[in-house]
Design an enzyme around this catalytic site. Structure first.
Site, short mmCIF file in Angstrom:
data_model
loop_
_atom_site.label_atom_id
_atom_site.label_comp_id
_atom_site.label_asym_id
_atom_site.label_seq_id
_atom_site.Cartn_x
_atom_site.Cartn_y
_atom_site.Cartn_z
N HIS A 157 12.41 5.78 -6.54
CA HIS A 157 13.09 6.61 -5.52
C HIS A 157 14.60 6.73 -5.78
O HIS A 157 15.24 7.62 -5.19
CB HIS A 157 12.87 6.03 -4.12
CG HIS A 157 11.44 6.08 -3.67
ND1 HIS A 157 10.71 7.24 -3.66
CD2 HIS A 157 10.61 5.11 -3.23
CE1 HIS A 157 9.48 6.98 -3.24
NE2 HIS A 157 9.38 5.70 -2.97
N ASP A 193 2.46 5.82 -8.15
CA ASP A 193 2.75 5.19 -6.86
C ASP A 193 2.30 6.15 -5.74
O ASP A 193 2.28 7.37 -5.92
CB ASP A 193 4.26 4.94 -6.77
CG ASP A 193 4.68 4.16 -5.54
OD1 ASP A 193 4.88 2.94 -5.65
OD2 ASP A 193 4.83 4.79 -4.46
N HIS A 195 3.87 7.05 -3.22
CA HIS A 195 4.98 7.92 -2.79
C HIS A 195 5.50 8.76 -3.95
O HIS A 195 5.47 8.34 -5.10
CB HIS A 195 6.13 7.07 -2.23
CG HIS A 195 5.73 6.16 -1.11
ND1 HIS A 195 5.34 4.85 -1.31
CD2 HIS A 195 5.66 6.38 0.22
CE1 HIS A 195 5.06 4.29 -0.14
NE2 HIS A 195 5.23 5.19 0.81
N ASP A 282 0.25 1.02 -4.27
CA ASP A 282 0.19 1.23 -2.82
C ASP A 282 -0.79 2.35 -2.46
O ASP A 282 -0.88 2.76 -1.30
CB ASP A 282 1.59 1.45 -2.20
CG ASP A 282 2.50 2.32 -3.03
OD1 ASP A 282 2.06 2.88 -4.05
OD2 ASP A 282 3.69 2.45 -2.65
N TYR A 321 2.10 -3.21 -1.63
CA TYR A 321 2.67 -4.19 -0.70
C TYR A 321 1.67 -5.30 -0.46
O TYR A 321 0.53 -5.24 -0.90
CB TYR A 321 3.23 -3.44 0.51
CG TYR A 321 4.28 -2.49 -0.06
CD1 TYR A 321 5.49 -3.01 -0.47
CD2 TYR A 321 3.97 -1.16 -0.37
CE1 TYR A 321 6.42 -2.21 -1.14
CE2 TYR A 321 4.89 -0.35 -1.04
CZ TYR A 321 6.11 -0.88 -1.41
OH TYR A 321 7.01 -0.12 -2.10
C1 SP5 Z 1 8.61 1.99 -4.06
C2 SP5 Z 1 7.97 2.40 -2.75
O1 SP5 Z 1 6.74 2.35 -2.65
N1 SP5 Z 1 8.77 2.74 -1.75
C3 SP5 Z 1 8.26 3.17 -0.52
C4 SP5 Z 1 9.29 3.35 0.52
C5 SP5 Z 1 8.69 3.79 1.80
N2 SP5 Z 1 9.49 3.45 2.91
C6 SP5 Z 1 9.22 4.16 4.11
C7 SP5 Z 1 7.92 3.73 4.70
C8 SP5 Z 1 8.15 2.92 5.94
C9 SP5 Z 1 7.13 1.87 6.14
N3 SP5 Z 1 7.62 0.78 6.89
C10 SP5 Z 1 6.76 -0.37 6.83
C11 SP5 Z 1 6.91 -1.30 7.96
C12 SP5 Z 1 5.72 -2.24 8.01
N4 SP5 Z 1 5.47 -2.73 9.29
ZN ZN Z 2 5.29 3.65 -2.99
#
Ligand code: SP5
Ligand code: ZN
Length: 346
Positions: A157, A193, A195, A282, A321
């Site tokens: 990112h 990934d 995302h 993920d 994760y």
């Molecule tokens: C490298 C990668 O996979 N980055 C992903 C970034 C996504 N961030 C925004 C998603 C918000 C999710 N928050 C999780 C909280 C868990 N309770």
């Molecule tokens: Zn990701």
């Protein structure tokens, strides 16, 4: 396959703004412990330390100003008397000028695009070590055929001068640049990934020497929201060198694998001579922040499919994760890949 390991990653543990609450980031030190254990248990024992990365390589991917900012931001934040991790609260308004404020608070907004991560003690060092691992893996890949950079934080990112999405330095872009510098004429980055790999897309968007392909959740419904659409194809000399394959939320392996085969065909057609895999798992059905439906048994098939390209390959750790199967899923990709890749005698 060579495994490249890092030191000191655990000193990076940032804070994440999640739907109105500040929480410890899900991109945790425990992730890498689980991955290391599973990779070793799977029998990968050719483990090398990451070599120190030259500033000149980092500066072909990131702006010198941003690199300097990252390495000093936490100390500047603390010296100014602020508590906790360094985190932005203001970003440039639409149509704002390009002024870069002097204060660390303003610079945090200038140099980031999301509030899901922050700069903690140890962030700059861990990010530098991860980029070093990616560069080292790229070098090994050209020498022996393939290598896995086993690090955190992730990188895909991070743009040329912004952090976000748990990423600070774009490790996959560093690996691609290293492959170019060592003589690969055209490099593909295949980002699997969950995302969209917005940073990698952004860094190479106007270049025709790096083909960027990303399979990800439709950004209309998921992070990074504003980028990752199929219509984004590159610009100028880079026109046609970016391929986005967004998939609906809830996609299962069949649809995901069809997209993988589209990306692989594009990489073959472009005549790439080296490959970087931005390896996020993920996409797993039980991932705590995602909703694709890949199962543990699918990850070796992913590795096998990618190996069919038979290119020198640097696999770069991205997201995925903490779940019981995180390590197994990463190791599964590596095993599927290693069994099907013929490597190199060089
Ligand atoms: C490298 C990668 O996979 N980055 C992903 C970034 C996504 N961030 C925004 C998603 C918000 C999710 N928050 C999780 C909280 C868990 N309770
Ligand atoms: Zn990701």
């Amino acid at each position: 396959m060579i495994i490249v390991r890092v030191d000191d990653h655990a000193q990076h543990h940032a804070t994440e703004m999640h739907l109105g609450q500040l929480i410890p980031s899900v991109e945790s030190p425990a992730r890498l412990q689980v991955i290391e254990r599973a990779v070793h248990a799977a029998g990968f024992d050719d483990v090398h330390d990451a070599q120190c990365i030259e500033l000149s390589l980092l500066e072909r991917v990131h702006s010198p100003q941003y690199i300097e900012f990252l390495s000093t931001a936490y100390e500047r934040w603390r010296a100014a008397g602020y508590a906790g991790d360094a985190m932005a609260y203001t970003w440039p308004a639409r149509h704002a000028g390009q002024t870069r404020p002097e204060s660390v608070v303003g610079q945090l907004g200038y140099h980031s695009f999301s509030a899901d991560c922050s700069i903690s003690a140890g962030t700059a060092g861990a990010a530098r070590n991860a980029a070093a691992a990616a560069a080292t893996a790229a070098t090994h890949a050209l020498q022996v055929g393939s290598a896995f950079a086993m690090h955190r934080p992730p990188g895909h990112h991070a743009t040329r001068d912004q952090f976000g999405g748990y990423c600070y330095l774009n490790n996959a872009a560093v690996a691609a640049q290293r492959l170019r510098d060592l003589g690969a004429a055209k490099v593909a980055v295949l980002d699997i990934d969950y995302h969209h790999g917005n940073g990698t897309q952004d860094i190479f968007y106007a270049r025709d020497d790096v083909l960027t392909c990303s399979i990800h959740a439709d950004p209309a419904n998921r992070f990074p929201w504003f980028i990752g659409y199929a219509a984004e194809r590159g610009v100028g000399a880079g026109e046609g060198s970016n391929l986005n394959l967004p998939l609906p939320l809830g996609s299962a392996f069949d649809a995901w694998r069809d997209a993988l085969h589209v990306a692989i065909a594009a990489i073959r057609k472009a005549g790439c001579d080296a490959l970087v895999v931005a390896l996020g798992v993920d996409t797993f059905e039980h991932d705590p922040i995602s909703d694709f439906k890949l199962k543990t048994e699918h990850y070796p098939l992913v590795g096998t499919d990618i190996a069919a390209l038979q290119l020198p390959t640097a696999l770069i750790m991205e997201g995925g994760y903490l779940t019981e199967q995180l390590g197994e899923n990463v190791a599964g990709v590596l095993q599927g890949f290693a069994q099907a890749h013929r490597g190199s005698s060089a």
